[in-house]
Motif scaffolding. Structure first.
Motif, PDB file in Angstrom:
ATOM      1  N   TRP A   1       0.826  -1.198   0.000  1.00 49.01           N
ATOM      2  CA  TRP A   1       0.000   0.000   0.000  1.00 49.01           C
ATOM      3  C   TRP A   1       0.863   1.251   0.000  1.00 49.01           C
ATOM      4  O   TRP A   1       1.856   1.327   0.716  1.00 49.01           O
ATOM      5  N   HIS A   2       0.478   2.229  -0.792  1.00 44.34           N
ATOM      6  CA  HIS A   2       1.088   3.558  -0.721  1.00 44.34           C
ATOM      7  C   HIS A   2       0.055   4.459  -0.046  1.00 44.34           C
ATOM      8  O   HIS A   2      -1.020   4.693  -0.581  1.00 44.34           O
ATOM      9  N   MET A   3       0.385   4.891   1.147  1.00 42.49           N
ATOM     10  CA  MET A   3      -0.616   5.560   1.973  1.00 42.49           C
ATOM     11  C   MET A   3      -0.205   6.966   2.348  1.00 42.49           C
ATOM     12  O   MET A   3       0.960   7.253   2.568  1.00 42.49           O
TER      13      MET A   3
ATOM     14  N   LEU B   1      10.307  -4.472   1.682  1.00 43.48           N
ATOM     15  CA  LEU B   1      11.410  -3.829   0.963  1.00 43.48           C
ATOM     16  C   LEU B   1      12.656  -4.706   1.026  1.00 43.48           C
ATOM     17  O   LEU B   1      13.337  -4.897   0.024  1.00 43.48           O
ATOM     18  N   GLY B   2      12.954  -5.238   2.205  1.00 50.03           N
ATOM     19  CA  GLY B   2      14.103  -6.130   2.346  1.00 50.03           C
ATOM     20  C   GLY B   2      13.969  -7.368   1.489  1.00 50.03           C
ATOM     21  O   GLY B   2      14.935  -7.811   0.856  1.00 50.03           O
TER      22      GLY B   2
ATOM     23  N   THR C   1       6.346   6.458   0.035  1.00 53.90           N
ATOM     24  CA  THR C   1       5.877   5.943   1.315  1.00 53.90           C
ATOM     25  C   THR C   1       7.025   5.254   2.053  1.00 53.90           C
ATOM     26  O   THR C   1       7.201   5.441   3.260  1.00 53.90           O
ATOM     27  N   ILE C   2       7.825   4.493   1.326  1.00 49.84           N
ATOM     28  CA  ILE C   2       8.984   3.824   1.935  1.00 49.84           C
ATOM     29  C   ILE C   2       9.994   4.856   2.416  1.00 49.84           C
ATOM     30  O   ILE C   2      10.582   4.705   3.497  1.00 49.84           O
TER      31      ILE C   2
ATOM     32  N   GLN D   1      12.583   7.455   7.026  1.00 48.52           N
ATOM     33  CA  GLN D   1      12.862   8.647   7.841  1.00 48.52           C
ATOM     34  C   GLN D   1      12.420   8.434   9.281  1.00 48.52           C
ATOM     35  O   GLN D   1      13.076   8.903  10.208  1.00 48.52           O
ATOM     36  N   MET D   2      11.323   7.708   9.470  1.00 48.66           N
ATOM     37  CA  MET D   2      10.826   7.451  10.819  1.00 48.66           C
ATOM     38  C   MET D   2      11.803   6.600  11.625  1.00 48.66           C
ATOM     39  O   MET D   2      11.883   6.732  12.845  1.00 48.66           O
TER      40      MET D   2
END
Length: 168
Positions: free
Chosen positions: A52-54, A108-109, A144-145, A150-151
């Motif tokens: 999902w791109h949220m 992603l990994g 989104t990734i 960044q988080m």
């Protein structure tokens, strides 16, 4: 994405409502109820969330649904004035947005470890050429990734390097 989220929330709400007798029952402990919730409701809500791109507003919508369900399980009424953080600590539950973030980063990994000739890995490295249409660009998975990274105070290159070590 809004239609997909509405569909997911609707299915999760149906799963939650079917278990209404369990939520009201005094026979089950809170731990057992939360295990039911995680296995039946959250799994339905978060099916396919890795891709999902949220937007932030969409994440807040999912967090609100989650909080509403947990409050119902704990028997907290809206007039009790208890914060969502307190509700989560009582239930020992993380916000749905952080669960989604963790799943996206693990996906992603997985994709980064694929061989370079695989389509998913090629799409991850793809940089489109040409001109965009007028207006604000739509949110995509890569952005989104980037926000998720960044988080957790990581950069894209660091994430790809860390992804090579599956255990990490």
């Amino acid at each position: 994405m809004d239609k997909e989220l509405d569909c997911r929330v609707g299915k999760a709400a149906a799963a939650f409502n079917q278990l209404g007798k369990i939520w009201r029952s005094k026979k089950f402990s809170l731990k057992t109820k939360m295990r039911f919730y995680n296995s039946n409701v959250l799994s339905t809500l978060l099916y396919g969330c890795e891709t999902w791109h949220m937007k932030t507003s969409q994440e807040k919508k999912l967090d609100a649904f989650d909080s509403k369900c947990i409050r119902k399980i704990l028997g907290i009424r809206w007039s009790d004035f208890i914060t969502n953080e307190e509700v989560r600590t009582r239930a020992k539950q993380r916000p749905v947005s952080s669960i989604i973030c963790k799943r996206r980063l693990s996906w992603l990994g997985h994709v980064a470890r694929l061989p370079p000739e695989r389509l998913a890995n090629r799409v991850l490295q793809w940089n489109p050429q040409g001109q965009r249409r007028r207006g604000r660009p739509k949110m995509n998975w890569r952005q989104t990734i980037d926000r998720d990274l960044q988080m957790v105070n990581r950069r894209w290159s660091d994430a790809l390097r860390v992804a090579a070590d599956r255990a990490r």
